[in-house]
Design an enzyme around this catalytic site. Structure first.
Site, PDB file in Angstrom:
ATOM      1  N   ASP A   1      -3.387   2.779   1.407  1.00  0.00           N
ATOM      2  CA  ASP A   1      -4.132   3.329   2.372  1.00  0.00           C
ATOM      3  C   ASP A   1      -5.240   3.154   2.367  1.00  0.00           C
ATOM      4  O   ASP A   1      -6.162   2.656   3.388  1.00  0.00           O
ATOM      5  CB  ASP A   1      -3.267   4.684   2.638  1.00  0.00           C
TER       6      ASP A   1
ATOM      7  N   TYR B   1       3.341   8.887  -4.559  1.00  0.00           N
ATOM      8  CA  TYR B   1       4.491   9.573  -3.995  1.00  0.00           C
ATOM      9  C   TYR B   1       5.475   9.219  -5.167  1.00  0.00           C
ATOM     10  O   TYR B   1       6.774  10.000  -5.077  1.00  0.00           O
ATOM     11  CB  TYR B   1       5.002   9.292  -2.747  1.00  0.00           C
TER      12      TYR B   1
END
Ligand code: ADP
Length: 176
Positions: A35, A127
């Site tokens: 990101d 994550y």
């Protein structure tokens, strides 16, 4: 024509493809990893488009497992497709959400008319999804989606950063 699945070790922001998938978070307002790299290299137009999404249909953010497209700004691509992977849990099976990231991203890509799509290893960074399992889910889900849309894409490219991820994807691609 059938779709080619390819594996590249490198930086997803350098891929010349129609659509680059972003391992976003639900805020759509930027983060680390893929990101951060996409927003850094793609420039402010992507963030502006994400802010517009937050001001409109995605006021509460993009739910996990869903996907939405924006401009790719200065990246050598036409679109960024933002998708939110699940955080890995050892007590709850969230693999359907991880699979959904791939199917929903491909659905968005097909709607745009994108013929080449690059995916990062969604959820395997911050994550914490185990690489081997994430790679198997990625490859199996993309294969299943392509079976229902055999003419939509020319190439689906998996882009991994390091040797460990490359090995995991090589193993997943070698399975039938
Ligand atoms: P998530 O929050 O979904 O876990 P991350 O962006 O933290 O996503 O990481 C996803 C995967 O992408 C990790 O395996 C990480 O090593 C890899 N990665 C990080 N930056 C890049 C990049 N610029 N190009 C390709 N892969 C990257």
């Amino acid at each position: 024509m059938s779709t080619t699945l390819t594996l590249i070790q490198g930086d997803i922001t350098e891929q010349t493809v129609d659509a680059v998938v972003n391992a976003a978070n639900s805020s759509l307002l930027g983060g680390g990893g893929v990101d951060g790299a996409i927003h850094r290299r793609g420039g402010p137009d992507i963030l502006d488009a994400c802010r517009a999404l937050r001001a409109g249909h995605y006021g509460r953010g993009l739910p996990t497992g869903q996907a939405v497209a924006t401009t790719a700004g200065r990246l050598p691509a036409r679109w960024v497709i933002h998708t939110v992977g699940p955080v890995h849990s050892s007590t709850e099976d969230r693999s359907a959400l991880l699979a959904s990231c791939y199917t929903e991203s491909l659905r968005a890509a097909a709607q745009l008319g994108a013929r080449t799509v690059a995916f990062p290893a969604i959820s395997t960074g911050v994550y914490r999804w185990p690489l081997a399992d994430a790679a198997r889910t990625a490859v199996a889900t993309v294969r299943a989606a392509l079976a229902t849309t055999p003419d939509a894409f020319d190439e689906i490219r998996f882009v991994v950063f390091d040797d460990r991820a490359r090995t995991a994807y090589e193993a997943a691609l070698a399975e039938d």
